[in-house]
Design an enzyme around this catalytic site. Sequence first.
Site, PDB file in Angstrom:
ATOM      1  N   ASN A 117       0.846  -1.193   0.000  1.00  0.00           N
ATOM      2  CA  ASN A 117       0.000   0.000   0.000  1.00  0.00           C
ATOM      3  C   ASN A 117       0.884   1.247   0.000  1.00  0.00           C
ATOM      4  O   ASN A 117       1.867   1.320   0.742  1.00  0.00           O
ATOM      5  CB  ASN A 117      -0.891   0.023   1.246  1.00  0.00           C
ATOM      6  CG  ASN A 117      -1.861  -1.153   1.283  1.00  0.00           C
ATOM      7  OD1 ASN A 117      -2.300  -1.619   0.240  1.00  0.00           O
ATOM      8  ND2 ASN A 117      -2.171  -1.619   2.477  1.00  0.00           N
ATOM      9  N   HIS A 146       6.322  -2.128   3.586  1.00  0.00           N
ATOM     10  CA  HIS A 146       6.155  -3.529   3.967  1.00  0.00           C
ATOM     11  C   HIS A 146       5.290  -4.212   2.935  1.00  0.00           C
ATOM     12  O   HIS A 146       4.502  -3.566   2.243  1.00  0.00           O
ATOM     13  CB  HIS A 146       5.531  -3.637   5.365  1.00  0.00           C
ATOM     14  CG  HIS A 146       4.332  -2.768   5.545  1.00  0.00           C
ATOM     15  ND1 HIS A 146       4.436  -1.411   5.781  1.00  0.00           N
ATOM     16  CD2 HIS A 146       3.015  -3.037   5.454  1.00  0.00           C
ATOM     17  CE1 HIS A 146       3.228  -0.887   5.863  1.00  0.00           C
ATOM     18  NE2 HIS A 146       2.343  -1.849   5.648  1.00  0.00           N
ATOM     19  N   HIS A 204       2.379  -6.964   2.422  1.00  0.00           N
ATOM     20  CA  HIS A 204       1.339  -7.775   3.068  1.00  0.00           C
ATOM     21  C   HIS A 204       1.271  -9.135   2.362  1.00  0.00           C
ATOM     22  O   HIS A 204       1.234  -9.186   1.128  1.00  0.00           O
ATOM     23  CB  HIS A 204      -0.036  -7.114   2.921  1.00  0.00           C
ATOM     24  CG  HIS A 204      -0.190  -5.809   3.630  1.00  0.00           C
ATOM     25  ND1 HIS A 204      -0.865  -5.684   4.828  1.00  0.00           N
ATOM     26  CD2 HIS A 204       0.216  -4.558   3.298  1.00  0.00           C
ATOM     27  CE1 HIS A 204      -0.866  -4.402   5.200  1.00  0.00           C
ATOM     28  NE2 HIS A 204      -0.219  -3.704   4.283  1.00  0.00           N
TER      29      HIS A 204
END
Length: 111
Positions: free
Chosen positions: A84, A97, A99
Amino acid sequence: MTLFEKIIAREIPAQIVYEDDLSIAIRDINPQAPVHVLVIPKKPIARVGEAQPEDQALLGHLLLTAAKVAKQEGLENGFRITINQGVDGGETVPHMHVHVLGGHSLSWPPG
Ligand code: 5GP
């Protein structure tokens, strides 16, 4: 220090499922699927759009690690990898990061 840097430094607890020299993988505190793991680089790149050419190998490492974690988590029926960015992308923690989501059938396209 970002939230994830504090987790990497063990200043904040997390359920760690994988760790190596470059990355750590933890269970998301608010899982959006039966398996929801975050693969986080130890280098605090704020968001993927700010990664630099010298981060190329690290970005590849994160994807390989995400696939390794998915296998470790038993997601043989499939999984989704998401990054994101920004307000429209749903980014809430400014430390990039990956997911890893799985454990049931995921709808597509996402909302
Ligand atoms: P983003 O919205 O930035 O893509 O993802 C941030 C993720 O971090 C969210 O899914 C959120 O649930 C998770 N998160 C936020 N705070 C914590 C925390 O303290 N511990 C863990 N394990 N996950 C967190």
